[in-house]
Design a protein around this motif. Structure first.
Motif, PDB file in Angstrom:
ATOM      1  N   TYR A 191       0.665  -1.471  -0.059  1.00  8.15           N
ATOM      2  CA  TYR A 191      -0.123   0.047  -0.032  1.00  8.15           C
ATOM      3  C   TYR A 191       0.770   1.111  -0.049  1.00  8.15           C
ATOM      4  O   TYR A 191       1.647   1.504   1.005  1.00  8.15           O
ATOM      5  CB  TYR A 191      -0.907   0.011   0.575  1.00  8.15           C
ATOM      6  CG  TYR A 191      -1.732   1.277   1.409  1.00  8.15           C
ATOM      7  CD1 TYR A 191      -2.152   1.794   0.225  1.00  8.15           C
ATOM      8  CD2 TYR A 191      -1.778   1.406   2.680  1.00  8.15           C
ATOM      9  CE1 TYR A 191      -2.859   2.891   0.583  1.00  8.15           C
ATOM     10  CE2 TYR A 191      -2.849   2.959   2.864  1.00  8.15           C
ATOM     11  CZ  TYR A 191      -3.790   3.585   2.091  1.00  8.15           C
ATOM     12  OH  TYR A 191      -3.978   4.258   1.804  1.00  8.15           O
ATOM     13  N   GLU A 193       0.834   4.816   0.937  1.00  9.29           N
ATOM     14  CA  GLU A 193      -0.469   5.490   0.566  1.00  9.29           C
ATOM     15  C   GLU A 193      -0.255   7.379  -0.002  1.00  9.29           C
ATOM     16  O   GLU A 193      -1.601   7.981  -0.056  1.00  9.29           O
ATOM     17  CB  GLU A 193       0.111   5.859   2.408  1.00  9.29           C
ATOM     18  CG  GLU A 193       0.165   4.351   3.240  1.00  9.29           C
ATOM     19  CD  GLU A 193       0.101   5.217   5.018  1.00  9.29           C
ATOM     20  OE1 GLU A 193      -0.335   4.819   5.065  1.00  9.29           O
ATOM     21  OE2 GLU A 193       1.367   5.230   4.873  1.00  9.29           O
ATOM     22  N   ARG A 221      -9.906   5.006   1.260  1.00 14.91           N
ATOM     23  CA  ARG A 221      -8.919   4.726   2.428  1.00 14.91           C
ATOM     24  C   ARG A 221      -8.331   4.426   3.661  1.00 14.91           C
ATOM     25  O   ARG A 221      -7.604   3.588   4.688  1.00 14.91           O
ATOM     26  CB  ARG A 221      -7.400   6.195   1.665  1.00 14.91           C
ATOM     27  CG  ARG A 221      -7.144   5.787   0.519  1.00 14.91           C
ATOM     28  CD  ARG A 221      -6.533   7.242  -0.155  1.00 14.91           C
ATOM     29  NE  ARG A 221      -6.637   6.770  -1.161  1.00 14.91           N
ATOM     30  CZ  ARG A 221      -5.132   8.046  -2.210  1.00 14.91           C
ATOM     31  NH1 ARG A 221      -4.517   8.554  -1.671  1.00 14.91           N
ATOM     32  NH2 ARG A 221      -6.182   7.886  -3.662  1.00 14.91           N
ATOM     33  N   LYS A 222      -9.363   5.368   4.643  1.00 14.15           N
ATOM     34  CA  LYS A 222      -9.980   4.871   5.745  1.00 14.15           C
ATOM     35  C   LYS A 222     -10.013   3.602   6.445  1.00 14.15           C
ATOM     36  O   LYS A 222      -9.525   3.114   6.887  1.00 14.15           O
ATOM     37  CB  LYS A 222     -11.058   5.282   6.251  1.00 14.15           C
ATOM     38  CG  LYS A 222     -12.329   5.103   5.962  1.00 14.15           C
ATOM     39  CD  LYS A 222     -13.460   5.775   6.380  1.00 14.15           C
ATOM     40  CE  LYS A 222     -15.187   5.066   5.826  1.00 14.15           C
ATOM     41  NZ  LYS A 222     -16.034   6.147   6.138  1.00 14.15           N
ATOM     42  N   ALA A 225      -6.770   2.020   7.343  1.00 19.15           N
ATOM     43  CA  ALA A 225      -5.594   1.986   8.324  1.00 19.15           C
ATOM     44  C   ALA A 225      -5.579   1.175   9.564  1.00 19.15           C
ATOM     45  O   ALA A 225      -6.664   0.027   8.513  1.00 19.15           O
ATOM     46  CB  ALA A 225      -6.216   3.686   8.896  1.00 19.15           C
ATOM     47  N   MET A 226      -5.033   1.315  10.487  1.00 21.64           N
ATOM     48  CA  MET A 226      -4.688   0.259  11.343  1.00 21.64           C
ATOM     49  C   MET A 226      -6.540   0.190  11.928  1.00 21.64           C
ATOM     50  O   MET A 226      -6.791   0.537  11.937  1.00 21.64           O
ATOM     51  CB  MET A 226      -3.327   0.820  12.616  1.00 21.64           C
ATOM     52  CG  MET A 226      -3.703  -0.074  13.822  1.00 21.64           C
ATOM     53  SD  MET A 226      -2.856  -1.311  13.676  1.00 21.64           S
ATOM     54  CE  MET A 226      -3.182  -2.733  15.019  1.00 21.64           C
ATOM     55  N   ARG A 310       3.063  -0.599   4.122  1.00 20.73           N
ATOM     56  CA  ARG A 310       4.409   0.179   2.832  1.00 20.73           C
ATOM     57  C   ARG A 310       4.616  -0.948   2.511  1.00 20.73           C
ATOM     58  O   ARG A 310       5.771  -1.703   2.278  1.00 20.73           O
ATOM     59  CB  ARG A 310       4.465   1.300   3.882  1.00 20.73           C
ATOM     60  CG  ARG A 310       3.018   1.210   4.158  1.00 20.73           C
ATOM     61  CD  ARG A 310       3.811   2.980   4.900  1.00 20.73           C
ATOM     62  NE  ARG A 310       4.797   3.037   6.111  1.00 20.73           N
ATOM     63  CZ  ARG A 310       5.293   2.831   7.229  1.00 20.73           C
ATOM     64  NH1 ARG A 310       4.086   2.721   7.978  1.00 20.73           N
ATOM     65  NH2 ARG A 310       6.639   2.658   7.895  1.00 20.73           N
TER      66      ARG A 310
END
Length: 481
Positions: A191, A193, A221-222, A225-226, A310
């Motif tokens: 990913y 970002e 995209r949210k 996230a973790m 990432r």
């Protein structure tokens, strides 16, 4: 590791001579690594292609003047006795060569694999099974036949299911409670970002309609996230939708999970597996029990994960993982506070092995079998589950069923059932055989939909396994009830 102490202190022989059947990518790596592996000699390489068999020795840097072709077991034995290495296009001779102690079966063809394995066992040879297509169909019976003959039948280090089995056995041996376990898919979702893209990192060919890279909308995209506390189910479901166009696990992935489940007793939560795209830090969050915010209703659940990371992060490397806890509060405090990665309430921790080295590390299983007479699996290998197939498109009568890499069918993991009309067919009893009837897309393929091949040893051993194990399980179930 204490392998060198074990070998030097308890070995029943000084070296191990291996006959390797199959010179594909995996089998070739066993051959090329052998000259650098103490106590291990790959004295025979067999493949239906002489170029592939000989080529394995060439890639390994062997002195080719000492590499000779043999057509018979007797000829091969003479070459080996004179210090040569043998290549052949007659895999059926490997188990009959007296100098061979361990037959490493990596042909990748289930019908051939079972034939060579049975032949080796009957000749008093140990068998290291790389061909998971054979192992998932009849492995428990082959192990029992080997035990009856006083030899070893073993999975192999290097294959993910073999590594997961050992990892699970180790965890239980130190008193850990296993909440879940599994393997990483070889491909990883990278990913970026800044660009808003997710790209699969893989060495496999990508087939339409899958794509190698997707763009993720600002709104979506949210979900990358973790995973927040208590939202594992929602985040995993949305990620699967967002990333659906990227390549997904194949039947070969589910095949390895099925072998591991049959060895360990871990259970899949659903028949197609959840297969969540997860960061390493999210594995204990999602793959723990639901009471602690995870996806699973019970412990000892088995599944797949694709590493989401990432570009500048390390990944799972196609390795294996366990999510565990200590049932003593103090032990669990130590487990979750000394560098391991826990979930939010510290009731689960991921431990993982971020690599599998394929044929490069298979030597440990070969040496354990040949030097010590032990396998690197577990003791309770039973046909708990079958890999079954579902038609991904309409299949016409007379068509030949493909293997696990063929897109004509998808896979499911189901409770094992015997060979009988109407029962879901074991996936690899289909491979290479023909459809007896038209099979509409979406249909679970059953035994009455396939033409049983005449004289098939694979089908014969499967029926023997059904009688030996499934009748035992039925009787036990009645007693337990």
């Amino acid at each position: 590791m204490v392998y060198h102490h074990i070998y030097s202190g308890f070995a029943k022989a000084g070296e191990v001579n291996v006959g390797n059947i199959g010179a594909g990518n995996y089998g070739t790596a066993i051959v090329t690594q052998a000259p650098r592996t103490p106590r291990l000699n790959v004295v025979v390489v067999a493949d239906i292609s002489t170029d592939a068999a000989r080529g394995a020795y060439e890639k390994g840097g062997y002195e080719m003047a000492r590499v000779a072709y043999a057509e018979t077991a007797e000829e091969a034995q003479l070459h080996i006795a004179e210090g040569r290495f043998v290549y052949t296009d007659r895999p059926e001779i490997v188990g009959r060569i007296p100098a061979v102690q361990v037959v490493c079966e990596s042909s990748g063809v289930p019908e051939a694999s079972v034939r060579y394995a049975v032949q080796a066992i009957n000749a008093g040879k140990h068998v290291a099974m790389v061909t998971k297509d054979c192992d998932v169909a009849v492995g428990p019976m082959l192990k029992r036949l080997a035990q009856d003959a006083g030899v070893v039948y073993t999975p192999v280090d290097g294959d993910q299911h073999g590594l997961l089995i050992q990892f699970y056995e180790w965890a239980k041996s130190v008193g850990l409670t296993v909440l879940s376990g599994g393997k990483a898919t070889d491909g990883e979702f990278v990913y970026d970002e800044a660009k808003g893209t997710v790209t699969i990192k893989t060495d496999k060919k990508i087939h339409a309609p899958n794509v190698a890279s997707i763009s993720v909308s600002e709104e979506d995209r949210k979900w990358l996230a973790m995973i927040p506390e208590g939202q594992a189910a929602e985040f995993v479901a949305r990620r699967k939708e967002i990333l659906a166009r990227l390549p997904q696990p194949g039947a070969y992935d589910l095949c390895e999970i099925t072998v591991a489940a049959n060895y360990t007793g871990m259970m899949p939560a659903v028949d197609t597996l959840i297969h969540a795209p997860l960061r390493i830090t999210e594995i204990p969050v999602a793959y723990c029990e639901a009471v602690n915010g995870g996806l699973f209703e019970r412990g000892d659940t088995i599944d797949l994960a694709t590493c989401l990371r990432r570009p500048d992060e390390s990944g799972l490397g196609g390795g294996v993982f366990l999510v565990v806890r200590c049932d003593n509060a103090y032990s669990n405090h130590i487990l979750t506070t000394k560098g391991q990665i826990p979930n939010y309430d510290e009731t689960a921790t991921v431990i993982y092995r971020p690599y599998h080295l394929c044929g490069v590390e298979t030597a440990t299983s070969l040496l354990m079998a040949g030097l010590l007479g032990i396998d690197t699996g577990s003791d309770d290998y039973r046909p708990r589950y079958d890999l079954a197939k579902v038609a991904a498109r309409d299949i016409r009568a007379g068509e030949t069923f493909g293997n696990d890499h063929n897109p004509m069918m998808t896979a499911r993991i189901i409770p094992a059932v015997p060979v009988a009309p109407g029962n879901p067919a074991c996936a690899h009893l289909l491979t290479g055989n023909r459809a007896k009837v038209d099979i509409p897309a979406g249909t679970l393929v059953t035994y009455d939909m396939v033409e049983e091949p005449q004289g098939s040893q694979l089908w014969e051993i499967r029926r023997l396994q059904d009688r030996a194990f499934l009748s035992e399980q039925t009787s036990k179930a009645k007693v337990d009830a």
